[in-house]
Motif scaffolding. Structure first.
Motif, short mmCIF file in Angstrom:
data_model
loop_
_atom_site.label_atom_id
_atom_site.label_comp_id
_atom_site.label_asym_id
_atom_site.label_seq_id
_atom_site.Cartn_x
_atom_site.Cartn_y
_atom_site.Cartn_z
N HIS A 1 -18.39 -20.78 17.91
CA HIS A 1 -18.89 -21.65 16.85
C HIS A 1 -17.77 -22.09 15.89
O HIS A 1 -17.86 -23.15 15.29
CB HIS A 1 -20.00 -20.95 16.05
CG HIS A 1 -21.33 -20.98 16.72
ND1 HIS A 1 -21.61 -20.23 17.83
CD2 HIS A 1 -22.46 -21.66 16.43
CE1 HIS A 1 -22.86 -20.46 18.21
NE2 HIS A 1 -23.40 -21.32 17.37
N PHE A 2 -16.75 -21.26 15.77
CA PHE A 2 -15.62 -21.59 14.91
C PHE A 2 -14.50 -22.28 15.68
O PHE A 2 -13.81 -23.15 15.14
CB PHE A 2 -15.09 -20.33 14.20
CG PHE A 2 -16.08 -19.78 13.22
CD1 PHE A 2 -16.18 -20.29 11.94
CD2 PHE A 2 -16.95 -18.77 13.60
CE1 PHE A 2 -17.11 -19.80 11.05
CE2 PHE A 2 -17.89 -18.27 12.72
CZ PHE A 2 -17.96 -18.79 11.43
N ALA A 3 -14.34 -21.93 16.94
CA ALA A 3 -13.27 -22.51 17.76
C ALA A 3 -13.58 -23.94 18.18
O ALA A 3 -12.67 -24.77 18.27
CB ALA A 3 -13.03 -21.64 18.99
N ALA A 4 -14.84 -24.23 18.44
CA ALA A 4 -15.25 -25.57 18.90
C ALA A 4 -16.57 -25.95 18.24
O ALA A 4 -17.60 -26.07 18.91
CB ALA A 4 -15.38 -25.59 20.42
N PRO A 5 -16.57 -26.15 16.92
CA PRO A 5 -17.84 -26.36 16.21
C PRO A 5 -18.55 -27.67 16.55
O PRO A 5 -19.78 -27.73 16.46
CB PRO A 5 -17.43 -26.33 14.74
CG PRO A 5 -15.99 -26.68 14.72
CD PRO A 5 -15.43 -26.13 16.00
N ARG A 6 -17.82 -28.68 16.95
CA ARG A 6 -18.44 -29.98 17.19
C ARG A 6 -19.57 -29.90 18.23
O ARG A 6 -20.63 -30.51 18.04
CB ARG A 6 -17.38 -30.98 17.64
CG ARG A 6 -17.99 -32.35 17.90
CD ARG A 6 -16.98 -33.31 18.45
NE ARG A 6 -16.29 -33.95 17.36
CZ ARG A 6 -15.22 -34.70 17.50
NH1 ARG A 6 -14.70 -34.89 18.68
NH2 ARG A 6 -14.68 -35.28 16.46
N GLN A 7 -19.35 -29.16 19.29
CA GLN A 7 -20.38 -29.07 20.33
C GLN A 7 -21.65 -28.40 19.80
O GLN A 7 -22.75 -28.71 20.24
CB GLN A 7 -19.86 -28.35 21.57
CG GLN A 7 -19.60 -26.87 21.37
CD GLN A 7 -19.06 -26.20 22.61
OE1 GLN A 7 -18.69 -26.84 23.57
NE2 GLN A 7 -19.00 -24.88 22.57
N PHE A 8 -21.50 -27.50 18.86
CA PHE A 8 -22.67 -26.83 18.28
C PHE A 8 -23.34 -27.71 17.22
O PHE A 8 -24.56 -27.68 17.07
CB PHE A 8 -22.27 -25.47 17.69
CG PHE A 8 -21.80 -24.51 18.73
CD1 PHE A 8 -22.70 -23.81 19.52
CD2 PHE A 8 -20.44 -24.32 18.95
CE1 PHE A 8 -22.26 -22.92 20.49
CE2 PHE A 8 -19.99 -23.44 19.92
CZ PHE A 8 -20.90 -22.74 20.70
N ASP A 9 -22.54 -28.48 16.49
CA ASP A 9 -23.10 -29.39 15.48
C ASP A 9 -24.14 -30.31 16.11
O ASP A 9 -25.18 -30.60 15.51
CB ASP A 9 -22.01 -30.28 14.86
CG ASP A 9 -21.00 -29.51 14.02
OD1 ASP A 9 -21.25 -28.33 13.69
OD2 ASP A 9 -19.95 -30.11 13.70
N ALA A 10 -23.86 -30.74 17.33
CA ALA A 10 -24.74 -31.70 18.00
C ALA A 10 -26.10 -31.10 18.36
O ALA A 10 -27.06 -31.84 18.60
CB ALA A 10 -24.07 -32.23 19.27
N THR A 11 -26.21 -29.77 18.38
CA THR A 11 -27.49 -29.15 18.75
C THR A 11 -28.35 -28.80 17.54
O THR A 11 -29.48 -28.37 17.70
CB THR A 11 -27.26 -27.87 19.58
OG1 THR A 11 -26.66 -26.88 18.76
CG2 THR A 11 -26.43 -28.14 20.81
#
Length: 126
Positions: A22-32
């Motif tokens: 969630h901290f390393a690649a937050p963008r992919q989680f933001d979309a969900t």
């Protein structure tokens, strides 16, 4: 190491890995993040990452394992709407991505059961 402890630590590892992501690649989680939630999707991404890391830490410590396992089960239920949103949003993506998004939905059931099993495995222990 007992089977119960190994299961607890594996679940802790899964949650720690997800929380770190969630901290390393937050963008992919933001979309969900469902749009109905107030505030910034990034805030929810970071908050869920912190929650996963805290749950992982709780599962790793025998004294807090039962409470953390029950909280993890509730967490897995709580993030289900994000998985539904992802499946809906990805319905027109290429088949492998669509399959991955749809596959996450039934995966929540064994995760909840796993966490509950860890909680039951720690009953009567301090």
């Amino acid at each position: 190491m007992s089977r119960s402890e190994r299961s607890s630590l594996l679940l802790a590892g899964l949650l720690a890995t997800a929380g770190t992501a969630h901290f390393a690649a937050p963008r992919q989680f933001d979309a969900t993040v469902p749009r109905a939630l107030p505030g910034s999707p990034r805030t929810w991404t970071y908050a869920s990452g912190v929650a996963e890391l805290a749950l992982a830490a709780g599962l790793a410590v025998p004294r807090t394992r039962r409470v953390a396992a029950l909280a993890a089960a509730a967490f897995f239920v709580g993030v289900f709407p994000a998985n539904v949103k992802m499946a809906v949003d990805w319905r027109n993506r290429p088949t492998p991505q669509k399959a991955a998004a749809l596959g996450r939905l039934p995966l929540q059931i064994p995760l909840v059961l796993w966490a509950r099993s860890v909680a039951r495995g720690t009953e009567g222990r301090s």
